[in-house]
Design a protein around this motif. Structure first.
Motif, PDB file in Angstrom:
ATOM      1  N   ALA A  92     -19.701 -44.259   3.144  1.00 31.59           N
ATOM      2  CA  ALA A  92     -19.662 -42.877   3.624  1.00 31.59           C
ATOM      3  C   ALA A  92     -20.964 -42.467   4.286  1.00 31.59           C
ATOM      4  N   THR A  93     -22.069 -43.045   3.864  1.00 27.52           N
ATOM      5  CA  THR A  93     -23.367 -42.682   4.426  1.00 27.52           C
ATOM      6  C   THR A  93     -23.732 -43.511   5.646  1.00 27.52           C
ATOM      7  N   GLY A  94     -22.864 -44.474   6.029  1.00 20.82           N
ATOM      8  CA  GLY A  94     -23.104 -45.231   7.245  1.00 20.82           C
ATOM      9  C   GLY A  94     -24.030 -46.417   7.086  1.00 20.82           C
ATOM     10  N   ASN A  95     -24.089 -46.981   5.895  1.00 19.52           N
ATOM     11  CA  ASN A  95     -24.903 -48.171   5.681  1.00 19.52           C
ATOM     12  C   ASN A  95     -24.091 -49.434   5.938  1.00 19.52           C
ATOM     13  N   CYS A  96     -24.763 -50.525   6.255  1.00 21.18           N
ATOM     14  CA  CYS A  96     -24.163 -51.852   6.186  1.00 21.18           C
ATOM     15  C   CYS A  96     -24.360 -52.359   4.755  1.00 21.18           C
ATOM     16  N   VAL A  97     -23.382 -53.120   4.255  1.00 18.71           N
ATOM     17  CA  VAL A  97     -23.365 -53.422   2.820  1.00 18.71           C
ATOM     18  C   VAL A  97     -23.160 -54.904   2.555  1.00 18.71           C
ATOM     19  N   VAL A  98     -23.959 -55.429   1.621  1.00 20.48           N
ATOM     20  CA  VAL A  98     -23.710 -56.728   1.004  1.00 20.48           C
ATOM     21  C   VAL A  98     -23.261 -56.464  -0.423  1.00 20.48           C
ATOM     22  N   LEU A  99     -22.080 -56.964  -0.781  1.00 19.73           N
ATOM     23  CA  LEU A  99     -21.532 -56.781  -2.123  1.00 19.73           C
ATOM     24  C   LEU A  99     -21.602 -58.099  -2.875  1.00 19.73           C
ATOM     25  N   LYS A 100     -22.214 -58.073  -4.043  1.00 13.45           N
ATOM     26  CA  LYS A 100     -22.294 -59.253  -4.913  1.00 13.45           C
ATOM     27  C   LYS A 100     -21.474 -58.975  -6.169  1.00 13.45           C
ATOM     28  N   PRO A 101     -20.203 -59.464  -6.220  1.00 14.97           N
ATOM     29  CA  PRO A 101     -19.392 -59.274  -7.430  1.00 14.97           C
ATOM     30  C   PRO A 101     -19.908 -60.129  -8.578  1.00 14.97           C
ATOM     31  N   SER A 102     -19.431 -59.815  -9.773  1.00 12.22           N
ATOM     32  CA  SER A 102     -19.825 -60.604 -10.940  1.00 12.22           C
ATOM     33  C   SER A 102     -19.070 -61.931 -10.954  1.00 12.22           C
ATOM     34  N   ASP A 146     -32.754 -52.494   2.323  1.00 13.03           N
ATOM     35  CA  ASP A 146     -33.260 -51.129   2.457  1.00 13.03           C
ATOM     36  C   ASP A 146     -32.905 -50.268   1.244  1.00 13.03           C
ATOM     37  N   TYR A 147     -31.931 -50.733   0.461  1.00 13.97           N
ATOM     38  CA  TYR A 147     -31.582 -50.044  -0.784  1.00 13.97           C
ATOM     39  C   TYR A 147     -30.808 -51.031  -1.651  1.00 13.97           C
ATOM     40  N   ILE A 148     -31.025 -50.949  -2.965  1.00 14.49           N
ATOM     41  CA  ILE A 148     -30.319 -51.824  -3.913  1.00 14.49           C
ATOM     42  C   ILE A 148     -29.707 -50.967  -5.007  1.00 14.49           C
ATOM     43  N   LEU A 205     -29.493 -51.526   5.433  1.00 19.10           N
ATOM     44  CA  LEU A 205     -28.788 -52.624   4.779  1.00 19.10           C
ATOM     45  C   LEU A 205     -28.881 -52.447   3.267  1.00 19.10           C
ATOM     46  N   VAL A 206     -27.734 -52.275   2.641  1.00 19.75           N
ATOM     47  CA  VAL A 206     -27.652 -51.968   1.210  1.00 19.75           C
ATOM     48  C   VAL A 206     -27.076 -53.157   0.452  1.00 19.75           C
ATOM     49  N   LEU A 207     -27.642 -53.429  -0.712  1.00 20.30           N
ATOM     50  CA  LEU A 207     -27.132 -54.470  -1.608  1.00 20.30           C
ATOM     51  C   LEU A 207     -26.555 -53.819  -2.859  1.00 20.30           C
ATOM     52  N   ILE A 208     -25.295 -54.156  -3.185  1.00 20.04           N
ATOM     53  CA  ILE A 208     -24.649 -53.684  -4.411  1.00 20.04           C
ATOM     54  C   ILE A 208     -24.348 -54.899  -5.283  1.00 20.04           C
ATOM     55  N   ILE A 209     -24.933 -54.931  -6.475  1.00 19.20           N
ATOM     56  CA  ILE A 209     -24.711 -56.025  -7.427  1.00 19.20           C
ATOM     57  C   ILE A 209     -23.845 -55.493  -8.557  1.00 19.20           C
ATOM     58  N   ALA A 210     -22.692 -56.113  -8.783  1.00 15.78           N
ATOM     59  CA  ALA A 210     -21.713 -55.587  -9.741  1.00 15.78           C
ATOM     60  C   ALA A 210     -21.735 -56.365 -11.051  1.00 15.78           C
ATOM     61  N   PRO A 211     -21.511 -55.688 -12.190  1.00 10.81           N
ATOM     62  CA  PRO A 211     -21.368 -56.356 -13.481  1.00 10.81           C
ATOM     63  C   PRO A 211     -19.911 -56.728 -13.734  1.00 10.81           C
ATOM     64  N   TRP A 212     -19.653 -57.295 -14.906  1.00 10.93           N
ATOM     65  CA  TRP A 212     -18.322 -57.828 -15.187  1.00 10.93           C
ATOM     66  C   TRP A 212     -17.420 -56.859 -15.953  1.00 10.93           C
ATOM     67  N   ASN A 213     -17.978 -55.835 -16.616  1.00 16.36           N
ATOM     68  CA  ASN A 213     -17.147 -55.055 -17.545  1.00 16.36           C
ATOM     69  C   ASN A 213     -16.176 -54.114 -16.849  1.00 16.36           C
ATOM     70  N   TYR A 214     -16.556 -53.555 -15.708  1.00 18.34           N
ATOM     71  CA  TYR A 214     -15.631 -52.809 -14.849  1.00 18.34           C
ATOM     72  C   TYR A 214     -15.711 -53.460 -13.466  1.00 18.34           C
ATOM     73  N   PRO A 215     -15.110 -54.628 -13.299  1.00 22.58           N
ATOM     74  CA  PRO A 215     -15.370 -55.444 -12.111  1.00 22.58           C
ATOM     75  C   PRO A 215     -14.825 -54.870 -10.813  1.00 22.58           C
ATOM     76  N   MET A 216     -13.922 -53.893 -10.899  1.00 22.18           N
ATOM     77  CA  MET A 216     -13.412 -53.236  -9.699  1.00 22.18           C
ATOM     78  C   MET A 216     -14.026 -51.846  -9.542  1.00 22.18           C
ATOM     79  N   ASN A 217     -14.082 -51.096 -10.614  1.00 19.60           N
ATOM     80  CA  ASN A 217     -14.576 -49.722 -10.583  1.00 19.60           C
ATOM     81  C   ASN A 217     -16.028 -49.647 -10.118  1.00 19.60           C
ATOM     82  N   LEU A 218     -16.900 -50.350 -10.794  1.00 22.58           N
ATOM     83  CA  LEU A 218     -18.333 -50.183 -10.536  1.00 22.58           C
ATOM     84  C   LEU A 218     -18.751 -50.617  -9.135  1.00 22.58           C
TER      85      LEU A 218
END
Length: 427
Positions: free
Chosen positions: A130-140, A182-184, A107-120
């Motif tokens: 691609a690596t087969g993780n489950c993902v929680v995405l936290k946009p800015s 499991d990864y941030i 289970l992976v957590l991705i926390i995004a900033p505001w300056n490249y809100p789509m890219n990052l």
């Protein structure tokens, strides 16, 4: 009741069931992300225009196209990246199978900033899927229009048993970090990076931080001033100047440049030496009189020797040399070589701005201003646990008896010879 508990439990159950592990599932997720980018291009462009006043061209080149390129690269190379990586063996293991297995963390957590809100968030999401993780995405929460699209539209293109978007501000982010992942992954400011890396420490959770550093720009004496001015101005103004390797502010009228309206208060912290005009937007400005840090000094003139000293001194190592070792090295080839050998930084750009960021084949990562790396295969490696594997036969016990005590003088000599003189035989 913790509102996140059910979501995280659902994702963990999907991962434990092995739902994300097959190459077919991973490819389907990546294709879904690609369709999201293609079918919602106008919606995404409008969101980026509302959040950062990005022109269609800048939204396409700095956000959407880079995300699509990452998706395409991952789909093209997915099966090859997933393969076990054979390694060299010594004489004891010649009949065994030795390899590195790339497995998902979970289970992976991705926390995004505001300056490249789509890219990052989406470039890193490519690696996690691609690596087969489950993902929680936290946009800015500061990029509200983009956040809305990521929360309401993106999940329609991905398997929602393995992917979730969580909304909120700093308080919600802190609550999110209280949970075990499991990864941030966090690309953003050093201030928030310290919070992100500290919170999961109690769980010993591995973290990747891609943070903004201070980035000097070295200009040699014999460079053409107009060429340097053109290139430095372009990459410093791009994306409102809010790029980790080239920060600055914007002119008021250009329709091709974005806007950051929260900068006005910063101009009051000290004397404004140049610029400072501010209404709804801010003109290019230089603050004084306090001594500027490397990135605030802008281009620096001098010899390679004089610039190597501050880059290797007490200041943190820069993210880029173009601005980092300098991120920008505008100089002769021999000076570039000197800087490469005498300085350290996350990335280097010679005689250009941050075009290197468009290459998925080059990693993005810092030295003192970050932990880890990503982009292209580097993202796949970052979101994979590399498991060392040695598989031996259950037979051939006579060969293994050499390892067992009591050791004779002959067996000790043979073992020492095998492990010393012949450490690794080529595959």
């Amino acid at each position: 009741m913790d509102p996140l508990a059910d979501t995280l439990r659902r994702l963990r159950e999907a991962f434990s069931a092995g739902r994300t592990r097959s190459p077919e599932f991973r490819a389907a997720q990546l294709k879904g992300l690609g369709r999201f980018l293609q079918e919602n291009k106008q919606l995404l462009q409008e969101a980026l225009a509302q959040d950062l006043h990005k022109s269609v061209f800048e939204a396409e080149t700095s956000e959407l196209l880079m995300c699509q390129n990452e998706v395409d690269l991952a789909l093209k190379n997915l099966h090859n990246w997933m393969k076990d990586e054979p390694v060299a063996k010594n004489l004891f293991t010649q009949l065994d199978s030795a390899f590195i297995q790339k497995e998902p963390f979970g289970l992976v957590l991705i926390i995004a900033p505001w300056n490249y809100p789509m890219n990052l968030p989406l470039v890193s999401l490519v690696g996690a899927l691609a690596t087969g993780n489950c993902v929680v995405l936290k946009p800015s929460e500061l990029s509200k229009s983009t956040e809305k699209v990521l929360a309401e539209v993106l999940p329609q293109y991905l398997d929602q048993s393995c992917f979730a978007v969580v909304l909120g501000g700093p308080q919600e982010t802190r609550q999110l970090l209280e949970h075990k992942f499991d990864y941030i992954f966090f690309p953003g400011s050093p201030r928030v990076g310290r919070i992100v890396v500290a919170a999961p420490a109690k769980h010993l959770t591995p973290v990747t931080l891609e943070l903004g550093g201070k980035n000097p720009c070295y200009v040699d004496d014999d460079c053409d001033p107009q060429t340097v001015a053109n290139r430095v101005a372009w990459f410093r103004y791009f994306n409102c100047g809010q790029t980790c390797v080239a920060p600055d502010y914007d002119p008021r009228r250009s329709p091709s440049l974005g806007r950051v309206r929260r900068l006005r208060g910063l101009l009051g912290c000290g004397r404004v030496a140049i610029g400072g005009q501010s209404n709804r937007t801010s003109a290019p400005s230089v603050r004084g009189p306090r001594p500027a840090r490397p990135r605030e000094q802008g281009p620096r003139m001098g010899t390679g020797r004089s610039l190597c000293s501050p880059c290797n001194g007490r200041r943190p190592k820069p993210s880029s040399f173009d601005d980092e070792p300098p991120p920008g090295l505008f100089c002769r080839p021999q000076v570039v070589t000197q800087m490469l050998h005498q300085t350290s930084s996350g990335i280097v750009g010679g005689n250009q701005g941050f075009i290197h960021l468009t290459l998925s084949t080059l990693l993005l990562g810092g030295v003192d201003d970050g932990i880890g790396r990503y982009h292209g295969k580097f993202s796949f490696d970052t979101f994979s646990h590399h498991r060392a594997s040695l598989l031996s036969s259950s037979g051939l016990e006579k060969l293994n008896e050499l390892h067992y005590p009591p050791y004779t003088a002959h067996s000790q000599k043979l073992i020492t010879w095998v492990l010393g003189s012949h450490r690794c035989a080529l595959l």
